[in-house]
Structure formats: structure tokens, C-alpha cells
Design a protein around this motif. Structure first.
Motif, PDB file in Angstrom:
ATOM      1  N   ILE A 195       0.828  -1.213   0.000  1.00  0.00           N
ATOM      2  CA  ILE A 195       0.000   0.000   0.000  1.00  0.00           C
ATOM      3  C   ILE A 195       0.858   1.257   0.000  1.00  0.00           C
ATOM      4  N   LYS A 196       2.049   1.218   0.625  1.00  0.00           N
ATOM      5  CA  LYS A 196       2.885   2.410   0.677  1.00  0.00           C
ATOM      6  C   LYS A 196       3.351   2.853  -0.699  1.00  0.00           C
ATOM      7  N   GLU A 197       3.281   1.961  -1.704  1.00  0.00           N
ATOM      8  CA  GLU A 197       3.651   2.334  -3.073  1.00  0.00           C
ATOM      9  C   GLU A 197       2.684   3.359  -3.662  1.00  0.00           C
ATOM     10  N   PHE A 198       1.528   3.530  -3.028  1.00  0.00           N
ATOM     11  CA  PHE A 198       0.520   4.462  -3.536  1.00  0.00           C
ATOM     12  C   PHE A 198       0.580   5.812  -2.825  1.00  0.00           C
ATOM     13  N   GLY A 226       1.807   4.615   6.488  1.00  0.00           N
ATOM     14  CA  GLY A 226       2.651   5.782   6.706  1.00  0.00           C
ATOM     15  C   GLY A 226       2.302   7.010   5.903  1.00  0.00           C
ATOM     16  N   PHE A 227       1.098   7.098   5.347  1.00  0.00           N
ATOM     17  CA  PHE A 227       0.747   8.310   4.608  1.00  0.00           C
ATOM     18  C   PHE A 227      -0.751   8.567   4.698  1.00  0.00           C
ATOM     19  N   ARG A 228      -1.104   9.772   4.314  1.00  0.00           N
ATOM     20  CA  ARG A 228      -2.512  10.178   4.266  1.00  0.00           C
ATOM     21  C   ARG A 228      -2.927  10.260   2.801  1.00  0.00           C
ATOM     22  N   PRO A 229      -3.991   9.607   2.394  1.00  0.00           N
ATOM     23  CA  PRO A 229      -4.358   9.600   0.974  1.00  0.00           C
ATOM     24  C   PRO A 229      -4.727  11.001   0.471  1.00  0.00           C
ATOM     25  N   ARG A 230      -4.210  11.339  -0.688  1.00  0.00           N
ATOM     26  CA  ARG A 230      -4.518  12.640  -1.306  1.00  0.00           C
ATOM     27  C   ARG A 230      -5.720  12.441  -2.230  1.00  0.00           C
ATOM     28  N   ILE A 231      -6.898  12.740  -1.698  1.00  0.00           N
ATOM     29  CA  ILE A 231      -8.137  12.490  -2.435  1.00  0.00           C
ATOM     30  C   ILE A 231      -8.466  13.713  -3.289  1.00  0.00           C
ATOM     31  N   VAL A 232      -8.491  13.510  -4.599  1.00  0.00           N
ATOM     32  CA  VAL A 232      -8.724  14.618  -5.531  1.00  0.00           C
ATOM     33  C   VAL A 232     -10.170  14.685  -6.007  1.00  0.00           C
ATOM     34  N   LEU A 233     -10.868  13.559  -5.988  1.00  0.00           N
ATOM     35  CA  LEU A 233     -12.268  13.529  -6.409  1.00  0.00           C
ATOM     36  C   LEU A 233     -13.031  12.511  -5.562  1.00  0.00           C
TER      37      LEU A 233
END
Length: 303
Positions: A195-198, A226-233
Motif C-alpha cells: 500500500i505504501k507504493e501508492f 505511513g501516509f494520508r491519501p490525497r483524495i482529488v475527487l
């Protein structure tokens, strides 16, 4: 005071169209008989319901009150007539069920088909609705049950509801065709991807207002990586999210069964850390469960 059904139909048509000509056309009725029904209705009430002028037709104060007080009568009469029709055809019960597009699969269609074969007297009415709308419908009594997607956490479950697990499937990543993490990119061997690849990818997602449980799952999976998803839509429907992926707007984590919606327009990438998700069917609990619902629950539990 007694009013005929035709008088009410004529009043509703004129009140909604604000035109005698359009109302007559809508009712497949000549204008003189329409005007006569309205005139008789006004005589019964003792007040004019419409103001007629060169500018058109408008409701009077009495007309507005009469419209508000009679708003639900015609739909109720239509429902009563439909219930009689079903009874005459041997359909003596009804189930109003919701479902989310994310769970629409061959198994679900087969479930409905088998129930109809076993219980032809039950009319099944299906409504494609986000989970949040399904919960509201069950609370308000406009839905008898629903395929709401994932099981809510105990603290978030509406009171008085029961949940029946009915299908499991893996959560996967949907990426546009030719994406670097797909088979057309560096992952030509189709190995599961972490998942971290995304982390640097733009995400499209089901909105938290429509599917709060699923939105929470996405955030938790990304946070653990280790990250917060960058939701664009966002969209309230999972199928629309899959279409946005196909259009190249971003990547998405969705149930694997949605892959059939778009065929080769998207690539499905398996995730190393992704859980197997459990879909549930929810319905109001209590001793008032109808025989039709009991029969449907028996079918679900036998699958």
C-alpha cells in the motif's frame, strides 16, 4: 365534504402545471370538462382555488392550503390500487431493499432470482442507494433492509439494527490502464503491491458522507502504511469512482467485484496488506419482522 378522484386529479394537474391547457393535455382530457371539474370542486369548498388572468394561472390562498392538505392523497390512492393489483396477481407481500453499487455482483443477482422463484407472492423493490441513505430509510421505515456494504464499528451502528454477513472478498487497488503499478508498467508479473507504493498517487474515493465505514477503512489502511491519501475527487457511488479511475483521474481502493463494471478499462492490482472485507445485510431488529423478511434472511443464511 366528498371529493371525487377525478376532481382531485384535475386540481393537482392544474396546480402543478399552472396552466389549464397543459393540465388537460397531461390528463388526456378536453379543457372544458377539466374546467368543469375545477368549478365543481371550488363550489364544494366554497372558495376559488385559482386566479385566472392574462398572465396565466396562480393558486389562491385557499388553493395553496388545499394543495398542501391533499399533497399525499393521490400517491396514497395509487399505492392502494397497486396493492390491490398485486393481491389479485397473487403478490401478497412486499420487500423494499436497498443496495450499494459496490456489492452488485452475480451472486447478489442470483440471490434475488432464487428468492423470486421460491416466493413469487413477494414483490421485491430494489433501490440503488449509498449506505447512509439506506440507514436513514430503515430508520424512517421506507426500507425494510439493505445491503449496506461493510459492517460499521459497534459505536457507529444505528440502534435497533441487525447485521447478517453474506459475502467476503478482497479489497484491491484500481489503477488506470497502463499505470506504472499495473501489468502494463513495472508490475508486469502482477505481484501484490504494498500500500505504501501508492503514497504519492492521487486518489478518487467514495465520499465519507455516503459511505462513512468504507471511507474510514481507506484512511486507516493508508495511515498504517505511513501516509494520508490525497483524495482529488469523490463520488457517493463506487461505480462512479471506478469510472473516474478509468478516465485517469486517480487510483482507488475498491472491492474486487467492481472490476467487471469496466472490463479492460482499469487494471486491478492486489495489495499485500489489504484485508478481506465482509459485506453485510442490515435490517431493523425486533419481533415485528415480516414473514417475507424472515424468508429472505433464511435464504441469505443458506448461501
Amino acid at each position: 365534504m366528498e371529493y371525487s378522484l377525478r376532481e382531485l386529479e384535475c386540481f393537482v394537474a392544474v396546480a402543478e402545471e399552472l396552466s389549464f391547457t397543459r393540465a388537460a393535455r397531461r390528463l388526456h382530457l378536453a379543457q372544458p370538462p377539466l374546467s368543469r371539474h375545477i368549478r365543481v370542486l371550488e363550489e364544494k369548498i366554497g372558495a376559488p382555488l385559482f386566479e385566472r388572468s392574462q398572465k396565466g394561472v396562480a393558486l389562491t390562498a385557499a388553493g395553496a392550503v388545499f394543495q398542501e392538505e391533499t399533497r399525499g392523497i393521490l400517491p396514497q390512492l395509487l399505492r392502494a390500487g397497486e396493492a390491490v393489483r398485486r393481491q389479485l396477481q397473487g403478490e401478497t407481500a412486499r420487500l423494499r431493499l436497498g443496495f450499494v453499487s459496490a456489492v452488485l455482483s452475480e451472486k447478489l443477482v442470483e440471490t434475488f432470482r432464487r428468492f423470486r422463484q421460491r416466493h413469487p407472492q413477494v414483490q421485491v423493490m430494489l433501490h440503488d442507494m449509498p449506505p447512509a441513505e439506506q440507514w436513514l430509510g430503515m430508520i424512517q421505515g421506507t426500507l425494510d433492509g439493505g445491503f449496506v456494504g461493510l459492517m460499521p464499528d459497534e459505536k457507529d451502528r444505528p440502534l435497533g439494527m441487525q447485521h447478517v454477513p453474506w459475502r467476503e472478498e478482497p479489497l484491491v487497488a484500481f489503477v488506470p490502464s497502463g499505470h506504472r503499478l499495473g501489468a502494463g508498467g513495472s508490475n508486469s508479473s502482477r505481484k501484490p503491491v504494498s500500500i505504501k507504493e501508492f503514497a504519492r498517487e492521487p486518489f478518487v474515493a467514495v465520499s465519507s458522507e455516503a459511505a462513512p465505514v468504507f471511507a474510514t477503512l481507506l484512511r486507516e489502511l493508508c495511515s498504517a502504511a505511513g501516509f494520508r491519501p490525497r483524495i482529488v475527487l469523490e463520488s457517493p457511488r463506487a461505480q462512479a469512482v471506478a469510472v473516474m479511475v478509468a478516465a485517469g483521474s486517480g487510483v482507488a481502493f475498491l472491492p474486487e467485484s467492481l472490476a467487471h463494471v469496466l472490463g479492460g478499462s482499469v487494471e486491478v492490482v492486489r495489495l499485500k496488506e489489504a484485508p478481506v472485507i465482509t459485506h453485510v445485510f442490515a435490517h431493523p431488529a425486533g419481533g415485528s419482522t415480516s414473514p417475507a423478511m424472515k424468508a429472505f434472511l433464511e435464504l441469505l443464511s443458506s448461501d
